[in-house]
Design a protein around this motif. Structure first.
Motif, PDB file in Angstrom:
ATOM      1  N   ARG A 181     -75.970  90.302  19.562  1.00 22.93           N
ATOM      2  CA  ARG A 181     -75.660  89.571  20.632  1.00 22.93           C
ATOM      3  C   ARG A 181     -76.286  88.488  21.510  1.00 22.93           C
ATOM      4  O   ARG A 181     -75.700  87.604  21.681  1.00 22.93           O
ATOM      5  CB  ARG A 181     -75.210  90.319  21.171  1.00 22.93           C
ATOM      6  N   LYS A 182     -77.158  88.761  22.061  1.00 22.89           N
ATOM      7  CA  LYS A 182     -78.047  87.970  22.820  1.00 22.89           C
ATOM      8  C   LYS A 182     -78.595  86.818  21.765  1.00 22.89           C
ATOM      9  O   LYS A 182     -78.153  85.511  22.698  1.00 22.89           O
ATOM     10  CB  LYS A 182     -79.663  89.133  23.079  1.00 22.89           C
ATOM     11  N   LEU A 183     -78.500  86.815  20.291  1.00 23.46           N
ATOM     12  CA  LEU A 183     -79.180  85.600  19.479  1.00 23.46           C
ATOM     13  C   LEU A 183     -77.497  84.748  19.567  1.00 23.46           C
ATOM     14  O   LEU A 183     -77.743  83.954  18.234  1.00 23.46           O
ATOM     15  CB  LEU A 183     -80.128  85.910  18.983  1.00 23.46           C
ATOM     16  N   GLY A 184     -76.993  85.556  19.322  1.00 23.85           N
ATOM     17  CA  GLY A 184     -75.032  85.297  19.301  1.00 23.85           C
ATOM     18  C   GLY A 184     -75.027  85.408  17.848  1.00 23.85           C
ATOM     19  O   GLY A 184     -74.545  84.206  17.210  1.00 23.85           O
ATOM     20  N   GLU A 224     -69.548 103.126  16.111  1.00 25.81           N
ATOM     21  CA  GLU A 224     -69.969 103.564  17.803  1.00 25.81           C
ATOM     22  C   GLU A 224     -70.092 102.910  18.635  1.00 25.81           C
ATOM     23  O   GLU A 224     -70.347 101.912  20.015  1.00 25.81           O
ATOM     24  CB  GLU A 224     -71.306 103.875  17.247  1.00 25.81           C
ATOM     25  N   GLY A 225     -68.974 101.298  18.116  1.00 21.85           N
ATOM     26  CA  GLY A 225     -69.339 100.662  18.974  1.00 21.85           C
ATOM     27  C   GLY A 225     -70.019  99.189  18.552  1.00 21.85           C
ATOM     28  O   GLY A 225     -70.112  98.335  19.733  1.00 21.85           O
ATOM     29  N   HIS A 226     -70.836  98.754  17.774  1.00 19.75           N
ATOM     30  CA  HIS A 226     -71.287  97.882  17.750  1.00 19.75           C
ATOM     31  C   HIS A 226     -71.106  96.892  16.655  1.00 19.75           C
ATOM     32  O   HIS A 226     -70.379  97.362  16.116  1.00 19.75           O
ATOM     33  CB  HIS A 226     -72.962  98.613  16.879  1.00 19.75           C
ATOM     34  N   GLY A 227     -71.796  96.008  16.951  1.00 22.57           N
ATOM     35  CA  GLY A 227     -71.017  94.788  15.850  1.00 22.57           C
ATOM     36  C   GLY A 227     -72.228  94.603  14.758  1.00 22.57           C
ATOM     37  O   GLY A 227     -73.075  94.676  14.727  1.00 22.57           O
TER      38      GLY A 227
END
Length: 174
Positions: free
Chosen positions: A55-58, A67-70
């Motif tokens: 997500r930091k890199l978009g 587990e809630g991870h994209g």
């Protein structure tokens, strides 16, 4: 050879052209249940793979894991082969060239407080905590922490100290 629909071929082809191998975004005409059906078929055939989205890199997110991870989608080597793109075989360790040696020597920036303190410690007369405090505007405890942490531990410098009758404890680089 794997049979692909036109839509599957479009998804894999678009992913193959991206440097990050991401299969997202999907074609705008592919929505909802149809998108899930097409993507799940590609995952089952091992042509696409779900990986954790950065997500930091978009990175675009395909779905959330339990587990809630994209999760995002990337094309696999089998996916590249399925659309006719030759994949270079992975080089073995013996075939890889040795990495160029990297210099571990630190370069000191001039004009910094660290450079000033090191210069003071290199003088034949050395420096006291009070002299370093005056030169840097640091507190005495900050100065002692800097000598022990930054200079001794991080930079590996050997610092000697001795007690002088007139000046008190004097520190010098060994």
């Amino acid at each position: 050879m794997t049979k692909l629909t036109d839509t599957q071929r479009v998804i894999l082809s678009a992913a193959s052209q991206r440097t990050d191998r991401l299969a997202l975004p999907l074609p705008k005409s592919l929505k909802g249940g149809a998108a899930h059906k097409v993507v799940n078929a590609l995952i089952e055939k091992d042509l696409l793979k779900e990986v954790k989205a950065n997500r930091k890199l978009g990175d675009p997110v395909w779905r959330e894991s339990g587990e809630g991870h994209g999760l995002t989608l990337i094309i696999t080597e089998a996916g590249l082969t399925a659309i006719g793109i030759e994949v270079e075989p992975q080089k073995t360790k013996t075939q890889m060239q040795a990495p160029k040696p990297v210099s571990t020597e630190r370069k000191m920036r001039e004009g910094t407080k660290q450079a000033l303190v090191i210069e003071m410690l290199r003088r034949p007369q050395g420096a006291t905590i009070a002299e370093i405090v005056e030169a840097t505007s640091w507190a005495a405890h900050t100065t002692r922490g800097f000598l022990a942490g930054a200079l001794k531990k991080k930079l590996g410098l050997a610092i000697d100290s001795e007690r002088e009758e007139t000046r008190g404890r004097v520190y010098r680089l060994a």
